[in-house]
Design a protein around this motif. Structure first.
Motif, PDB file in Angstrom:
ATOM      1  N   ARG A  62       1.326  -1.783  -0.118  1.00  0.00           N
ATOM      2  CA  ARG A  62      -0.178   0.009  -0.185  1.00  0.00           C
ATOM      3  C   ARG A  62       0.770   1.201  -0.219  1.00  0.00           C
ATOM      4  NH1 ARG A  62      -5.760  -1.076   3.034  1.00  0.00           N
ATOM      5  NH2 ARG A  62      -5.134  -4.031   2.785  1.00  0.00           N
ATOM      6  N   GLU A  63       2.407   1.193  -0.351  1.00  0.00           N
ATOM      7  CA  GLU A  63       3.059   2.379   0.575  1.00  0.00           C
ATOM      8  C   GLU A  63       2.583   3.121  -1.352  1.00  0.00           C
ATOM      9  OE1 GLU A  63       7.857   3.358  -0.345  1.00  0.00           O
ATOM     10  OE2 GLU A  63       7.041   1.520  -0.623  1.00  0.00           O
ATOM     11  N   LYS A  64       2.486   4.247  -1.293  1.00  0.00           N
ATOM     12  CA  LYS A  64       1.866   5.596  -2.435  1.00  0.00           C
ATOM     13  C   LYS A  64       3.722   5.984  -2.805  1.00  0.00           C
ATOM     14  CE  LYS A  64      -2.877   5.084  -2.269  1.00  0.00           C
ATOM     15  NZ  LYS A  64      -3.616   5.981  -2.045  1.00  0.00           N
ATOM     16  N   LEU A  65       4.022   6.160  -4.101  1.00  0.00           N
ATOM     17  CA  LEU A  65       5.002   6.665  -4.417  1.00  0.00           C
ATOM     18  C   LEU A  65       4.603   7.650  -5.837  1.00  0.00           C
ATOM     19  CD1 LEU A  65       7.293   3.881  -4.898  1.00  0.00           C
ATOM     20  CD2 LEU A  65       7.398   5.934  -2.978  1.00  0.00           C
ATOM     21  N   GLU A  66       5.041   8.593  -5.964  1.00  0.00           N
ATOM     22  CA  GLU A  66       5.057   9.399  -7.517  1.00  0.00           C
ATOM     23  C   GLU A  66       6.053  10.076  -7.588  1.00  0.00           C
ATOM     24  OE1 GLU A  66       1.622  12.266  -6.789  1.00  0.00           O
ATOM     25  OE2 GLU A  66       3.022  13.976  -8.012  1.00  0.00           O
ATOM     26  N   TYR A  67       6.259   9.941  -8.667  1.00  0.00           N
ATOM     27  CA  TYR A  67       7.072  10.243  -9.959  1.00  0.00           C
ATOM     28  C   TYR A  67       6.935  11.570 -10.838  1.00  0.00           C
ATOM     29  CZ  TYR A  67       9.390   6.737  -7.274  1.00  0.00           C
ATOM     30  OH  TYR A  67      10.059   5.676  -6.614  1.00  0.00           O
ATOM     31  N   LYS A  68       7.482  12.455 -11.130  1.00  0.00           N
ATOM     32  CA  LYS A  68       7.684  13.475 -11.924  1.00  0.00           C
ATOM     33  C   LYS A  68       9.176  13.159 -13.760  1.00  0.00           C
ATOM     34  CE  LYS A  68       5.138  17.856 -11.541  1.00  0.00           C
ATOM     35  NZ  LYS A  68       4.091  16.876 -11.270  1.00  0.00           N
ATOM     36  N   LEU A  69       8.381  12.679 -14.344  1.00  0.00           N
ATOM     37  CA  LEU A  69       9.691  12.308 -15.081  1.00  0.00           C
ATOM     38  C   LEU A  69       9.176  13.295 -16.375  1.00  0.00           C
ATOM     39  CD1 LEU A  69       9.696   8.448 -15.678  1.00  0.00           C
ATOM     40  CD2 LEU A  69      10.443   9.791 -14.443  1.00  0.00           C
ATOM     41  N   ASN A  70      10.583  14.397 -16.426  1.00  0.00           N
ATOM     42  CA  ASN A  70      10.676  14.722 -17.713  1.00  0.00           C
ATOM     43  C   ASN A  70      12.151  15.807 -18.246  1.00  0.00           C
ATOM     44  OD1 ASN A  70      11.914  16.294 -15.470  1.00  0.00           O
ATOM     45  ND2 ASN A  70      10.700  17.764 -14.910  1.00  0.00           N
ATOM     46  N   THR A  71      12.822  14.362 -17.938  1.00  0.00           N
ATOM     47  CA  THR A  71      14.250  14.228 -19.053  1.00  0.00           C
ATOM     48  C   THR A  71      14.044  13.108 -19.385  1.00  0.00           C
ATOM     49  OG1 THR A  71      16.344  14.335 -18.756  1.00  0.00           O
ATOM     50  CG2 THR A  71      14.867  14.393 -16.935  1.00  0.00           C
ATOM     51  N   ALA A  72      14.812  13.273 -21.194  1.00  0.00           N
ATOM     52  CA  ALA A  72      15.270  11.168 -22.011  1.00  0.00           C
ATOM     53  C   ALA A  72      16.453  11.275 -21.486  1.00  0.00           C
ATOM     54  CB  ALA A  72      15.346  12.295 -23.037  1.00  0.00           C
ATOM     55  N   ASN A  73      16.452  11.489 -19.674  1.00  0.00           N
ATOM     56  CA  ASN A  73      17.962  10.360 -19.659  1.00  0.00           C
ATOM     57  C   ASN A  73      17.686   9.827 -18.391  1.00  0.00           C
ATOM     58  OD1 ASN A  73      18.174  12.583 -17.915  1.00  0.00           O
ATOM     59  ND2 ASN A  73      20.080  13.282 -18.815  1.00  0.00           N
ATOM     60  N   LYS A  74      15.980  10.359 -18.229  1.00  0.00           N
ATOM     61  CA  LYS A  74      16.011   9.706 -16.258  1.00  0.00           C
ATOM     62  C   LYS A  74      14.870   8.383 -16.601  1.00  0.00           C
ATOM     63  CE  LYS A  74      14.654  13.184 -13.283  1.00  0.00           C
ATOM     64  NZ  LYS A  74      13.618  13.315 -12.758  1.00  0.00           N
ATOM     65  N   GLY A  75      15.301   6.853 -16.029  1.00  0.00           N
ATOM     66  CA  GLY A  75      14.460   6.179 -16.692  1.00  0.00           C
ATOM     67  C   GLY A  75      13.513   5.628 -14.718  1.00  0.00           C
ATOM     68  N   LEU A  76      12.347   4.952 -15.382  1.00  0.00           N
ATOM     69  CA  LEU A  76      11.760   4.809 -13.988  1.00  0.00           C
ATOM     70  C   LEU A  76      11.841   3.865 -13.783  1.00  0.00           C
ATOM     71  CD1 LEU A  76      10.662   5.551 -10.878  1.00  0.00           C
ATOM     72  CD2 LEU A  76       8.271   5.305 -12.104  1.00  0.00           C
TER      73      LEU A  76
END
Lengths: 138, 138
Positions: free
Chosen positions: A79-93
């Motif tokens: 139930r852990e919730k995580l949020e990521y903002k991806l806005n650059t082409a050299n970051k992978g999630l």
């Protein structure tokens, strides 16, 4: 299974930059336990459009935002919730299996997704209540 | 080797479209002889910038233009010259090994490249004269 691998993580992907632009790459050495079996990309998603809204039973993915901004919201079996903002082409999630995934797009965003499995409808949990059942059993 | 596989070819990739945008995918079933081992993407290339300018000894690639327009110029060992304009995210260009490759970008274009080999500098022919020697021997 190594529990460490079951946690989402941000990957800084190597970029070769020069006056002719940026080349960013992913190969299996980046995540030694990950083999790319399928690649897909999302284009023409309307501003604030939400994609995903499912979990995968086995599939692991790496998400890369090639243009614009996507907000990735994950919910683990714990139930852990995580949020990521991806806005650059050299970051992978890196998103492991059994995480409920919601991706909200800004206008003109492009999302690339690398998958370690071929497509199988049987690998999708598309009903949030079924996923919540799995969370209760966890 | 099957000579058919040594010719470039355009692939129409499957797209699932709805009001939430377009999802286009590539998996190994699209080209049964092709396994994705490495993925890279080119961003921020200036208008009219030229990338590529090499041939691969073993590597085969699939090129997809996710945004904008790229003009791909290929030269085979037979000296045959081919030119393709890629400007839609559901078109893939299969480029076999031993083709001299030049890619000219329009402004704000994004190019995705799927490779069937891990990176190896030894697989590159970067000297056009060396490639022309191979053409003479062919």
């Amino acid at each position: 299974m190594n529990n460490l691998l079951e946690k989402p993580m941000l990957l800084h992907l190597e970029t070769k930059s020069n006056s002719l632009g940026d080349l960013t790459f992913f190969e299996n050495q980046v995540l030694p336990f990950f083999e790319v079996k399928r690649v897909f990309w999302l284009t023409a998603v309307p501003d604030r459009g939400k994609r995903g809204l499912h979990a995968h039973i086995k599939e692991k993915q790496v998400l890369v935002c090639l243009q614009g901004t996507v907000t990735v919201r994950l919910e683990a079996l714990s139930r852990e919730k995580l949020e990521y903002k991806l806005n650059t082409a050299n970051k992978g999630l890196y998103v492991p299996e059994m995480h409920w995934l919601e991706v909200e797009f800004s206008a003109n965003s492009i999302l690339l997704v690398l998958c370690d499995q071929e497509f199988s409808e049987a690998d999708y949990i598309r009903d949030k209540r079924a996923f919540e059942d799995d969370q209760r059993k966890y």
